[in-house]
Design a protein around this motif. Structure first.
Motif, PDB file in Angstrom:
ATOM      1  N   VAL A   1      -5.589  12.372   2.780  1.00  0.00           N
ATOM      2  CA  VAL A   1      -5.343  11.009   3.241  1.00  0.00           C
ATOM      3  C   VAL A   1      -4.280  11.067   4.334  1.00  0.00           C
ATOM      4  O   VAL A   1      -3.174  11.552   4.111  1.00  0.00           O
TER       5      VAL A   1
ATOM      6  N   ALA B   1      -6.878   3.060   1.477  1.00  0.00           N
ATOM      7  CA  ALA B   1      -7.027   2.207   0.294  1.00  0.00           C
ATOM      8  C   ALA B   1      -8.089   1.146   0.512  1.00  0.00           C
ATOM      9  O   ALA B   1      -8.810   0.777  -0.401  1.00  0.00           O
TER      10      ALA B   1
ATOM     11  N   ASP C   1      -3.667   8.112   6.315  1.00  0.00           N
ATOM     12  CA  ASP C   1      -3.125   6.757   6.401  1.00  0.00           C
ATOM     13  C   ASP C   1      -3.430   6.059   5.073  1.00  0.00           C
ATOM     14  O   ASP C   1      -4.553   5.607   4.850  1.00  0.00           O
ATOM     15  N   GLU C   2      -2.434   5.996   4.186  1.00  0.00           N
ATOM     16  CA  GLU C   2      -2.608   5.451   2.840  1.00  0.00           C
ATOM     17  C   GLU C   2      -3.158   4.029   2.852  1.00  0.00           C
ATOM     18  O   GLU C   2      -4.066   3.695   2.092  1.00  0.00           O
ATOM     19  N   GLU C   3      -2.599   3.186   3.695  1.00  0.00           N
ATOM     20  CA  GLU C   3      -3.001   1.770   3.734  1.00  0.00           C
ATOM     21  C   GLU C   3      -4.471   1.620   4.107  1.00  0.00           C
ATOM     22  O   GLU C   3      -5.218   0.925   3.459  1.00  0.00           O
TER      23      GLU C   3
ATOM     24  N   ARG D   1      -8.781   9.315   6.822  1.00  0.00           N
ATOM     25  CA  ARG D   1      -9.130  10.309   5.805  1.00  0.00           C
ATOM     26  C   ARG D   1      -9.917  11.461   6.431  1.00  0.00           C
ATOM     27  O   ARG D   1     -10.714  11.245   7.340  1.00  0.00           O
TER      28      ARG D   1
END
Length: 167
Positions: free
Chosen positions: A158, A165, A160-162, A109
Motif C-alpha cells: 500500500v 481504503a 497511499d493508505e487513504e 497499491r
C-alpha cells in the motif's frame, strides 16, 4: 553457472534490443514452473513496462515489469534474475525501481502474485487475498492454464493508505 562479481549493475528502462534477453530470462524460469512463459511478441507488446538490470558489458542479467491494472493499482510481474546474478540484491533493486515508478505515477497499491513470499515481504509487501484484484482476473487469470488451480501467493504494498481504503 559460475557467479559473476558484477561490480557495476545499471538499472534502466528496457529497449527494443533487450526483448530477446528478457524473453529468455522469463522462459528459463517458466520451464521450471516458477512463472508463466512469454513469447517474444508478448514482451514487445509490454516492453514499456520493463526495467532491466545490465552488467558492465551491457548484458541483461535481470528484468521486471510494472503493469498498470487500474487507476490506482499496478502489478509487479515478470521479475527474473539470471542464475549467475542470484542472491546479490538485484531483484530487490528492480522492485525498488518499480515501486519508485509506481509512486511517481500516483498509484495507491502495487501487488504481485508470487511463489517468493519472503522476498516481497522484505520490500514491504504483505500477504493478501487474490480476490481483491478482479482487474487481474479480467486481464490475465481467465486465460491462464493454472486458473483453476492457482497456487501463487498474492502480496500487496500500500502506497497511499487513504486511497487504498476506498478501493
Amino acid at each position: 553457472m559460475n557467479k559473476q562479481p558484477y561490480d557495476t549493475v545499471i538499472f534502466r528502462k528496457a529497449t527494443l534490443a533487450d526483448a530477446p534477453a528478457i524473453t529468455n530470462l522469463i522462459n528459463h524460469f517458466a520451464a521450471d514452473g516458477m512463472m508463466l512463459p512469454k513469447s517474444l511478441a508478448q514482451i514487445f507488446a509490454a516492453l514499456r513496462e520493463f526495467i532491466v538490470a545490465v552488467d558492465e558489458d551491457g548484458i541483461v542479467i535481470g528484468c521486471g515489469a510494472l503493469r498498470l491494472m487500474w487507476h490506482d493499482l499496478a502489478e509487479v510481474r515478470s521479475l527474473a534474475i539470471h542464475d549467475s546474478a542470484q542472491q546479490r540484491g538485484i531483484g530487490s533493486m528492480i522492485v525498488e525501481e518499480l515501486i519508485k515508478e509506481g509512486k511517481e505515477m500516483g498509484l495507491a497499491r502495487i501487488f504481485a502474485l508470487t511463489y517468493q513470499e519472503k522476498f516481497f515481504e522484505r520490500s514491504g509487501f504483505a500477504r493478501c487475498e487474490k480476490g481483491i484484484f478482479p482487474q487481474k482476473v479480467w486481464a490475465d487469470c481467465r486465460a491462464c492454464p493454472k486458473r483453476h488451480c492457482c497456487d501463487e501467493i498474492a502480496m500487496l504494498l500500500v502506497l497511499d493508505e487513504e486511497r487504498a481504503a476506498i478501493a
